[in-house]
Design a protein around this motif. Structure first.
Motif, PDB file in Angstrom:
ATOM      1  N   VAL A  10       0.768  -1.117   0.051  1.00  0.00           N
ATOM      2  CA  VAL A  10      -0.118   0.063  -0.057  1.00  0.00           C
ATOM      3  C   VAL A  10       1.060   1.074  -0.114  1.00  0.00           C
ATOM      4  CG1 VAL A  10      -1.816   1.277   1.422  1.00  0.00           C
ATOM      5  CG2 VAL A  10      -1.760  -1.233   1.235  1.00  0.00           C
ATOM      6  N   ILE A  11       0.750   2.164  -0.976  1.00  0.00           N
ATOM      7  CA  ILE A  11       1.589   3.287  -1.224  1.00  0.00           C
ATOM      8  C   ILE A  11       0.955   4.529  -0.923  1.00  0.00           C
ATOM      9  CG2 ILE A  11       3.194   4.529  -2.680  1.00  0.00           C
ATOM     10  CD1 ILE A  11       3.318   1.901  -4.345  1.00  0.00           C
ATOM     11  N   GLY A  12       1.249   5.182   0.327  1.00  0.00           N
ATOM     12  CA  GLY A  12       0.627   6.112   0.768  1.00  0.00           C
ATOM     13  C   GLY A  12       0.050   6.079   2.092  1.00  0.00           C
ATOM     14  N   GLY A  13       0.169   7.068   3.146  1.00  0.00           N
ATOM     15  CA  GLY A  13      -0.224   6.613   4.481  1.00  0.00           C
ATOM     16  C   GLY A  13      -1.337   7.751   4.832  1.00  0.00           C
ATOM     17  N   GLY A  14      -2.004   8.092   4.064  1.00  0.00           N
ATOM     18  CA  GLY A  14      -3.196   8.942   4.351  1.00  0.00           C
ATOM     19  C   GLY A  14      -4.333   8.337   4.854  1.00  0.00           C
ATOM     20  N   ARG A 122       9.138   3.537   5.836  1.00  0.00           N
ATOM     21  CA  ARG A 122       9.320   5.070   5.521  1.00  0.00           C
ATOM     22  C   ARG A 122      10.046   5.225   4.342  1.00  0.00           C
ATOM     23  NH1 ARG A 122       5.552   8.181   8.642  1.00  0.00           N
ATOM     24  NH2 ARG A 122       5.517   7.280  10.827  1.00  0.00           N
ATOM     25  N   GLY A 123       9.888   6.057   3.418  1.00  0.00           N
ATOM     26  CA  GLY A 123      10.693   6.432   2.409  1.00  0.00           C
ATOM     27  C   GLY A 123       9.803   6.371   1.176  1.00  0.00           C
ATOM     28  N   GLU A 124      10.181   7.093   0.013  1.00  0.00           N
ATOM     29  CA  GLU A 124       9.718   7.334  -0.954  1.00  0.00           C
ATOM     30  C   GLU A 124       9.613   6.127  -1.875  1.00  0.00           C
ATOM     31  OE1 GLU A 124       9.793  10.173  -5.110  1.00  0.00           O
ATOM     32  OE2 GLU A 124      11.313  10.623  -3.415  1.00  0.00           O
ATOM     33  N   VAL A 125       8.366   5.789  -2.541  1.00  0.00           N
ATOM     34  CA  VAL A 125       8.386   5.090  -3.715  1.00  0.00           C
ATOM     35  C   VAL A 125       8.279   5.625  -5.021  1.00  0.00           C
ATOM     36  CG1 VAL A 125       7.042   3.040  -4.702  1.00  0.00           C
ATOM     37  CG2 VAL A 125       7.326   3.354  -1.968  1.00  0.00           C
ATOM     38  N   VAL A 135      -1.850  -1.285  -3.799  1.00  0.00           N
ATOM     39  CA  VAL A 135      -2.703  -0.277  -3.760  1.00  0.00           C
ATOM     40  C   VAL A 135      -2.060   1.158  -3.778  1.00  0.00           C
ATOM     41  CG1 VAL A 135      -4.725   0.349  -2.260  1.00  0.00           C
ATOM     42  CG2 VAL A 135      -4.152  -1.842  -2.239  1.00  0.00           C
ATOM     43  N   LEU A 136      -2.626   1.867  -4.618  1.00  0.00           N
ATOM     44  CA  LEU A 136      -2.206   3.202  -4.664  1.00  0.00           C
ATOM     45  C   LEU A 136      -3.175   4.043  -4.028  1.00  0.00           C
ATOM     46  CD1 LEU A 136      -0.963   3.859  -8.478  1.00  0.00           C
ATOM     47  CD2 LEU A 136       0.503   3.879  -6.381  1.00  0.00           C
ATOM     48  N   THR A 137      -2.501   4.844  -2.828  1.00  0.00           N
ATOM     49  CA  THR A 137      -3.217   5.638  -2.391  1.00  0.00           C
ATOM     50  C   THR A 137      -2.525   7.226  -1.780  1.00  0.00           C
ATOM     51  OG1 THR A 137      -2.710   4.685  -0.062  1.00  0.00           O
ATOM     52  CG2 THR A 137      -4.868   3.932  -1.055  1.00  0.00           C
ATOM     53  N   THR A 138      -1.647   7.426  -2.765  1.00  0.00           N
ATOM     54  CA  THR A 138      -0.777   8.386  -2.829  1.00  0.00           C
ATOM     55  C   THR A 138      -1.538   9.981  -2.787  1.00  0.00           C
ATOM     56  OG1 THR A 138      -0.396   8.536  -4.941  1.00  0.00           O
ATOM     57  CG2 THR A 138       1.210   7.313  -3.482  1.00  0.00           C
ATOM     58  N   ALA A 145       8.216  11.583  -9.032  1.00  0.00           N
ATOM     59  CA  ALA A 145       8.679  10.457  -9.536  1.00  0.00           C
ATOM     60  C   ALA A 145       7.612   9.517  -9.546  1.00  0.00           C
ATOM     61  CB  ALA A 145       9.690   9.764  -8.574  1.00  0.00           C
ATOM     62  N   LEU A 146       6.793   9.137  -8.632  1.00  0.00           N
ATOM     63  CA  LEU A 146       5.659   8.059  -8.725  1.00  0.00           C
ATOM     64  C   LEU A 146       4.667   8.569  -9.603  1.00  0.00           C
ATOM     65  CD1 LEU A 146       4.914   5.633  -7.712  1.00  0.00           C
ATOM     66  CD2 LEU A 146       3.390   6.815  -5.867  1.00  0.00           C
TER      67      LEU A 146
END
Length: 463
Positions: A10-14, A122-125, A135-138, A145-146
């Motif tokens: 899961v990318i994005g911690g909102g 923690r860190g950028e994907v 799952v994209l939730t950015t 970049a993403l």
């Protein structure tokens, strides 16, 4: 059921990502939740916590015959961790579900960090993994970049609009000899501080606001700027006409100051305010107050100068100034199915503001569905599609089937639900019937899918 140890990413911690990661883990599938903060900061966030609320602390109306309240209720039954924590950390807000934002996001961060199947990384994907379920939730602030990688994958440019956050004021700095506590039309608890304006004060404020200097936008932002009508900067609203704010967030109708009698009494009409600025409580202790409807892109010095012209805020101490940033979202009708899977890559899902749902509760709803379906994909099970007669299902159905040419973000609302079989003229009765149908269909659907709904009472009806 296929048993596997392959983790979902899961990318994005909102809000959407937090909900998605929790649902994946609750389904018994390991998950890696990627959050770039604090290694890489964003223009809108202030902490490293998951599910940080950057615009408002309100999840909308609580009443179950209101669109947001119905979505709250559906998510409670479905075991949403976001709405559960919102309930745990609610602060007084009249008929709205508002939270102590700092405690809310800290609790969610700690709760997810303790789950044995969730790894918080923690860190950028910078690229979308192609060898796993993702799952994209950015959200609206996807890293460049993403975003570039997503453009390459979809072959489409983003649609863009701007979102802005309101200033927050220290309660002790508000002159409560002028500001008064009240609720509109005596509905709910008196949870808003109201700063009344005379006509002369309003006109002076309006003129200053129209002339105030805005923060400079970056070149790419100027080229793509498109305001979302549901979150207009207050200065943009002011420039649309002298009375635009008075028919919007500064509307003086339905409020009265108990110290001076009811403004609705014809004998008190000379005391009725020409306009009213409202502030909503931010924390449980009532130490912080949010300026309702005052999303802004003014320079910080200009914000202090102009907003201190508001009666009661002459000595206001601002703990957070208004900010503005570019929001981006994909053309969901072209790209996603009703299960929130990409049409050309079913192992890739998306949710939140990135897909064009608007609002905190909608982000949690999309996160619930995307996370649930990501786990089902890993387990070799068919993905779910929520009934369109529920608020969640109607919202997902809208964003996945709207006209791609004119697609814009959509908040929860009764206008997207399928029509009722009978015509009901009374609005409150009609909304109550929508709610009853939504819960009946949610129960039926859950039984068909062997889902266990959480016990819980309906939210109270609106006054």
């Amino acid at each position: 059921m296929t048993v596997t140890t392959q983790p979902v990413h899961v990318i994005g911690g909102g809000l959407a990502g937090t909900e998605a990661a929790w649902q994946v883990a609750q389904a018994g599938v390991p998950v890696i939740l990627h959050e770039m903060r604090p290694q890489q900061v964003s223009p809108a966030h202030h902490t490293e916590h998951l599910a940080e609320l950057v615009c408002s602390n309100s999840f909308g109306a609580r009443a179950s015959d209101r669109a947001s309240g119905l979505l709250h209720a559906e998510l409670r039954r479905l075991g949403s961790v976001v709405i559960g924590k919102a309930d745990d950390h609610a602060v007084p807000a009249g008929g709205a579900l508002a939270v102590d934002r700092a405690v809310f996001s800290q609790d969610l961060t700690e709760t997810l960090s303790r789950h044995p199947l969730i790894e918080l990384r923690r860190g950028e994907v910078s690229t979308i993994p192609t060898d796993a379920v993702v799952v994209l939730t950015t959200g609206p602030l996807t890293s460049e970049a993403l975003a570039d990688d997503l453009r390459r994958f979809t072959g489409m440019e983003y649609l863009s609009f701007f979102d802005a956050a309101s200033p927050i004021v220290v309660g002790e700095s508000i002159n409560q000899d002028i500001a008064f506590l009240a609720s509109r039309y005596d509905r709910g608890e008196a949870a808003y501080l109201n700063c009344p304006m005379t006509q002369a004060q309003y006109l002076a404020f309006w003129q200053a606001l129209c002339a105030a200097e805005q923060a400079e936008l970056k070149a790419f932002e100027r080229e793509t700027a498109k305001f979302f009508e549901g979150c207009l900067p207050i200065e943009e609203m002011a420039r649309r006409g002298e009375d635009t704010m008075r028919y919007g967030p500064l509307k003086p109708v339905g409020l009265f100051d108990a110290r001076h009698g009811d403004f609705r009494d014809p004998n008190n009409r000379d005391k009725r305010p020409y306009a009213v600025v409202q502030l909503r409580q931010e924390d449980k202790a009532g130490q912080l107050w949010n300026m309702v409807g005052f999303q802004t892109n003014l320079r910080w010095g200009e914000q202090k100068r102009v907003f201190r012209m508001i009666p009661g805020l002459e000595e206001a101490e601002f703990v957070r100034m208004g900010v503005m940033h570019r929001n981006t979202f994909i053309n969901t009708p072209e790209l996603l199915t009703r299960s929130l899977q990409f049409k050309t890559r079913p192992s890739l899902l998306a949710a939140g503001q990135l897909v064009g749902t608007e609002g905190y509760t909608a982000a949690a709803a999309g996160g619930w569905l995307a996370g649930t379906n990501a786990a089902r994909v890993v387990q070799g099970r068919s993905p779910l599609e929520v009934p369109e007669t529920t608020m969640m299902g109607a919202l997902i159905d809208f964003i996945s089937s709207a006209s791609p040419k004119h697609f814009q973000p959509m908040p929860p609302n009764f206008g997207i639900l399928p029509e009722l079989p009978q015509r009901i003229r009374n609005k409150q009765e009609r909304y109550g019937t929508y709610r009853d149908r939504a819960f009946q269909d949610l129960e039926r659907w859950a039984q068909e899918q062997n889902l266990v709904l959480q016990a819980g009472e309906l939210s109270p009806l609106s006054a």
